[in-house]
Design an enzyme around this catalytic site. Structure first.
Site, PDB file in Angstrom:
ATOM      1  N   HIS A  79      70.367  24.409  47.067  1.00  0.00           N
ATOM      2  CA  HIS A  79      70.854  25.730  46.420  1.00  0.00           C
ATOM      3  C   HIS A  79      71.215  25.668  45.014  1.00  0.00           C
ATOM      4  O   HIS A  79      71.157  26.708  44.310  1.00  0.00           O
ATOM      5  CB  HIS A  79      72.544  26.009  46.760  1.00  0.00           C
ATOM      6  CG  HIS A  79      72.409  25.966  48.342  1.00  0.00           C
ATOM      7  ND1 HIS A  79      71.588  27.131  49.114  1.00  0.00           N
ATOM      8  CD2 HIS A  79      73.407  25.515  49.257  1.00  0.00           C
ATOM      9  CE1 HIS A  79      72.018  26.942  50.471  1.00  0.00           C
ATOM     10  NE2 HIS A  79      73.036  26.143  50.502  1.00  0.00           N
ATOM     11  N   SER A  87      67.776  24.863  59.367  1.00  0.00           N
ATOM     12  CA  SER A  87      68.587  23.737  59.307  1.00  0.00           C
ATOM     13  C   SER A  87      68.112  22.873  60.332  1.00  0.00           C
ATOM     14  O   SER A  87      69.171  21.948  60.484  1.00  0.00           O
ATOM     15  CB  SER A  87      70.038  24.437  59.319  1.00  0.00           C
ATOM     16  OG  SER A  87      70.267  25.217  58.273  1.00  0.00           O
ATOM     17  N   CYS A 120      62.978  24.323  56.124  1.00  0.00           N
ATOM     18  CA  CYS A 120      62.065  25.007  55.203  1.00  0.00           C
ATOM     19  C   CYS A 120      61.618  23.937  53.990  1.00  0.00           C
ATOM     20  O   CYS A 120      62.319  22.835  54.006  1.00  0.00           O
ATOM     21  CB  CYS A 120      62.851  26.190  54.360  1.00  0.00           C
ATOM     22  SG  CYS A 120      64.419  25.673  53.418  1.00  0.00           S
ATOM     23  N   HIS A 154      73.287  22.915  56.733  1.00  0.00           N
ATOM     24  CA  HIS A 154      74.364  23.420  57.593  1.00  0.00           C
ATOM     25  C   HIS A 154      73.819  23.010  58.941  1.00  0.00           C
ATOM     26  O   HIS A 154      73.631  23.734  59.781  1.00  0.00           O
ATOM     27  CB  HIS A 154      74.519  25.116  57.329  1.00  0.00           C
ATOM     28  CG  HIS A 154      75.294  25.436  56.172  1.00  0.00           C
ATOM     29  ND1 HIS A 154      74.710  26.339  55.199  1.00  0.00           N
ATOM     30  CD2 HIS A 154      76.280  24.543  55.409  1.00  0.00           C
ATOM     31  CE1 HIS A 154      75.419  26.117  54.020  1.00  0.00           C
ATOM     32  NE2 HIS A 154      76.227  25.540  54.383  1.00  0.00           N
ATOM     33  N   SER A 179      74.513  29.722  63.149  1.00  0.00           N
ATOM     34  CA  SER A 179      73.475  30.026  62.072  1.00  0.00           C
ATOM     35  C   SER A 179      72.814  31.449  62.066  1.00  0.00           C
ATOM     36  O   SER A 179      72.117  31.956  63.105  1.00  0.00           O
ATOM     37  CB  SER A 179      72.354  28.895  62.218  1.00  0.00           C
ATOM     38  OG  SER A 179      70.810  29.375  61.978  1.00  0.00           O
ATOM     39  N   CYS A 235      65.964  23.540  45.120  1.00  0.00           N
ATOM     40  CA  CYS A 235      64.534  23.977  45.488  1.00  0.00           C
ATOM     41  C   CYS A 235      63.647  24.500  44.341  1.00  0.00           C
ATOM     42  O   CYS A 235      64.352  25.418  43.647  1.00  0.00           O
ATOM     43  CB  CYS A 235      64.797  25.110  46.682  1.00  0.00           C
ATOM     44  SG  CYS A 235      63.322  25.677  47.181  1.00  0.00           S
ATOM     45  N   GLU A 241      73.933  29.303  45.779  1.00  0.00           N
ATOM     46  CA  GLU A 241      73.024  29.673  44.857  1.00  0.00           C
ATOM     47  C   GLU A 241      73.233  30.626  43.889  1.00  0.00           C
ATOM     48  O   GLU A 241      72.648  30.442  42.732  1.00  0.00           O
ATOM     49  CB  GLU A 241      71.804  29.981  45.851  1.00  0.00           C
ATOM     50  CG  GLU A 241      70.581  30.627  45.118  1.00  0.00           C
ATOM     51  CD  GLU A 241      69.531  31.187  46.018  1.00  0.00           C
ATOM     52  OE1 GLU A 241      69.414  30.862  47.245  1.00  0.00           O
ATOM     53  OE2 GLU A 241      68.857  31.964  45.599  1.00  0.00           O
ATOM     54  N   HIS A 286      78.099  32.665  47.352  1.00  0.00           N
ATOM     55  CA  HIS A 286      76.923  31.810  47.908  1.00  0.00           C
ATOM     56  C   HIS A 286      76.556  30.776  46.700  1.00  0.00           C
ATOM     57  O   HIS A 286      76.524  31.224  45.583  1.00  0.00           O
ATOM     58  CB  HIS A 286      75.690  32.655  48.219  1.00  0.00           C
ATOM     59  CG  HIS A 286      74.768  31.805  48.854  1.00  0.00           C
ATOM     60  ND1 HIS A 286      73.847  30.684  48.439  1.00  0.00           N
ATOM     61  CD2 HIS A 286      74.504  31.434  50.313  1.00  0.00           C
ATOM     62  CE1 HIS A 286      73.253  30.131  49.209  1.00  0.00           C
ATOM     63  NE2 HIS A 286      73.333  30.564  50.404  1.00  0.00           N
TER      64      HIS A 286
HETATM   65 FE1  F3S Z   1      64.548  26.706  51.563  1.00  0.00          FE
HETATM   66 FE2  F3S Z   1      63.978  27.041  48.933  1.00  0.00          FE
HETATM   67 FE3  F3S Z   1      63.389  29.000  50.616  1.00  0.00          FE
HETATM   68  S1  F3S Z   1      65.718  26.063  50.026  1.00  0.00           S
HETATM   69  S2  F3S Z   1      64.891  28.938  52.229  1.00  0.00           S
HETATM   70  S3  F3S Z   1      62.565  26.961  50.605  1.00  0.00           S
HETATM   71  S4  F3S Z   1      64.279  28.926  48.619  1.00  0.00           S
END
Ligand code: F3S
Length: 295
Positions: free
Chosen positions: A74, A262, A12, A42, A218, A96, A126, A124
């Site tokens: 996170h 990942s 992502c 991960h 995963s 992020c 986050e 978690h």
């Molecule tokens: Fe990735 Fe950020 Fe979304 S780390 S899953 S783009 S919240």
């Protein structure tokens, strides 16, 4: 044999950004150590690559006295950030942007006097990071049942862990509507996971066989396989390119490839190369004249 990649696959934006940031930190390190606070991703193979390139995964206890610390996607509680700064370490913040947005929203709700409810997993990283922004003062629910078990409130402000399913979030919001006079909802779900699922759903109807590259454990990679199998029963999970056997490609005209969030690009590339090699070998075998007839 045609190889078709899902329109959206793999890393992502947030994870890609954090990994790129770590490599940029390494370029500027000037001989000092670069570490990430917790695993950046991960994926064992990617962590191995980072480590061999000189980017070590550290925890609070093993952070060097001098060097650069990369914060992973996170995010972290502000207290952790400040503690690193106080030690004189250089910090590269890979949090992020979507997670930053959740942190800001939680703080806004908190300052406006709402009881903050977070839909997600309390362990978690986050969520731990978000909690740090609001004095650890929030209710955390990971299911509708847990939301239903909460006491009644006056004003509730609700945010979601970025990776929770939209369906579950809606169900939790519905349960909270029964509990409070006012429910203020923040849209904090990131659509990266959904995008990969949408793309594999489209691709799975157009291929004979489909490989999803991702870790055995995963959750998002396994979910991709589950979605793909609705239209492509021969979809399966692989961790590495070496798991692809020539036998299973025999007769396949179109082979699809997708990857969990990942999975780095270089692993996707290896799978494509392996498919090309095996596909070409099968084609050559198929075209070879039958010598038994000419002898
Ligand atoms: Fe990735 Fe950020 Fe979304 S780390 S899953 S783009 S919240």
């Amino acid at each position: 044999m045609e190889i078709v990649l899902a329109e959206s696959l793999g890393f992502c934006m947030g994870v890609k950004r954090a990994v790129d940031m770590a490599y940029r930190a390494l370029e500027k390190a000037d001989g000092r150590e670069v570490v990430t606070l917790g695993p950046l991703i991960h994926n064992a193979q990617e962590i191995e690559r980072l480590t061999s390139d000189g980017i070590r995964t550290a925890d609070e206890a093993s952070i060097p006295a001098d060097g650069t610390v990369v914060i992973r996607a996170h995010g972290v509680p502000p207290q952790a950030y400040e503690a690193l700064k106080a030690r004189g370490l250089k910090i590269m913040d890979g949090t992020c942007p979507y997670v930053h947005y959740s942190q800001r929203k939680a703080l806004e709700l908190y300052e406006q006097g709402y009881t903050v409810v977070i839909a997600g997993d309390r362990n978690h990283p986050e969520i731990l990071g978000i909690l740090g922004h609001i004095n650890n003062d929030a209710q955390i629910v990971k299911s509708v049942e847990e939301a239903e078990a909460l006491p009644a409130f006056d004003r509730v402000g609700v945010i979601a862990q970025t990776t929770i399913s939209p369906k579950k979030y809606q169900a939790i919001i519905a349960a909270l509507n029964e509990k409070a006079r006012e429910v203020k909802v923040c849209e904090t779900i990131c659509d990266a996971t959904e995008e990969n699922q949408k793309a594999i759903r489209e691709l799975s109807g157009e291929v004979d066989l489909l490989f999803v590259i991702g870790g055995r454990h995963s959750a998002n990679s396994n979910k991709l396989v589950e979605v793909a199998r609705e239209k492509c029963p021969r979809a399966r999970l692989i961790e590495t390119a070496e798991e692809i056997a020539a036998e299973e490609l025999r007769g396949a005209k179109r082979v699809g490839v997708s990857a969990g969030a990942s999975t780095p690009d270089w692993m996707i590339q290896r799978v494509v190369e392996r498919l090309r090699e095996v596909g070409d070998a099968l084609e050559r075998q198929f075209k070879r004249p039958d010598r038994s007839e000419t002898l």
